[in-house]
Design a protein around this motif. Structure first.
Motif, PDB file in Angstrom:
ATOM      1  N   GLU A   1       0.832  -1.205   0.000  1.00 45.37           N
ATOM      2  CA  GLU A   1       0.000   0.000   0.000  1.00 45.37           C
ATOM      3  C   GLU A   1       0.868   1.257   0.000  1.00 45.37           C
ATOM      4  OE1 GLU A   1      -3.003   2.059   3.129  1.00 45.37           O
ATOM      5  OE2 GLU A   1      -3.308  -0.080   2.753  1.00 45.37           O
TER       6      GLU A   1
ATOM      7  N   ASP B   1      -1.228  -2.325  -6.261  1.00 44.31           N
ATOM      8  CA  ASP B   1      -2.619  -2.767  -6.138  1.00 44.31           C
ATOM      9  C   ASP B   1      -2.644  -4.186  -5.546  1.00 44.31           C
ATOM     10  OD1 ASP B   1      -5.305  -3.252  -6.319  1.00 44.31           O
ATOM     11  OD2 ASP B   1      -5.365  -3.322  -8.518  1.00 44.31           O
TER      12      ASP B   1
ATOM     13  N   GLU C   1      -5.162  -6.037  -4.567  1.00 42.31           N
ATOM     14  CA  GLU C   1      -6.183  -6.907  -5.170  1.00 42.31           C
ATOM     15  C   GLU C   1      -5.687  -7.526  -6.464  1.00 42.31           C
ATOM     16  OE1 GLU C   1      -9.029  -8.203  -4.084  1.00 42.31           O
ATOM     17  OE2 GLU C   1      -8.440  -7.257  -2.204  1.00 42.31           O
ATOM     18  N   HIS C   2      -4.939  -6.769  -7.253  1.00 45.72           N
ATOM     19  CA  HIS C   2      -4.371  -7.307  -8.491  1.00 45.72           C
ATOM     20  C   HIS C   2      -3.369  -8.425  -8.166  1.00 45.72           C
ATOM     21  CE1 HIS C   2      -2.813  -7.551 -12.521  1.00 45.72           C
ATOM     22  NE2 HIS C   2      -1.567  -7.346 -12.060  1.00 45.72           N
TER      23      HIS C   2
END
Length: 136
Positions: A104, A109, A111-112
């Protein structure tokens, strides 16, 4: 006091189990059985004639006790294994949290990354299943 005594008893059980699974244990029994049979077959003091009922009783009792010691050791090893698994799980979760926090901060990303990981895991499982099907 009970905890300390139990630990001593556990260590004794583990040592008995370790010894009973060793070659010296086998050698001792080969010598013991050979001597017993020789003394009771050709020796002057035949206290347990063929079919060696006393020897059978002793060996049966030994088997009962040894199997109990083995089960005690296996139960303790299972508890240690469960504890290791719990610690591994906690370590993995902590690592995941740290990696997500670092990602972060770096603007990655998460989630990717998780989606890519799920795809690779699915592909690896598919390859494993195909290999298992071919070998079966």
């Amino acid at each position: 006091m009970l905890h300390r005594r139990r630990r001593v008893q556990d260590r004794v059980a583990d040592q008995i189990t370790a010894f009973s699974g060793s070659m010296p244990f086998v050698y001792i029994h080969v010598v013991w059985f050979t001597g017993w049979i020789l003394v009771n077959s050709v020796g002057p003091a035949r206290f347990d004639p063929y079919p060696y009922g006393l020897l059978t009783l002793i060996v049966s009792l030994e088997a009962i006790f040894l199997s109990t010691f083995v089960m005690l050791s296996q139960n303790r090893e299972a508890l240690r294994s469960d504890l290791r698994s719990e610690i591994d799980f906690e370590t993995n979760v902590l690592s995941e949290v740290w990696l997500e926090a670092v990602a972060e901060k770096l603007g990655i990303d998460v989630e990717h990354v998780h989606a890519s990981a799920r795809e690779r895991i699915a592909e690896a499982k598919a390859r494993q299943e195909q290999a298992a099907d071919r070998s079966a």
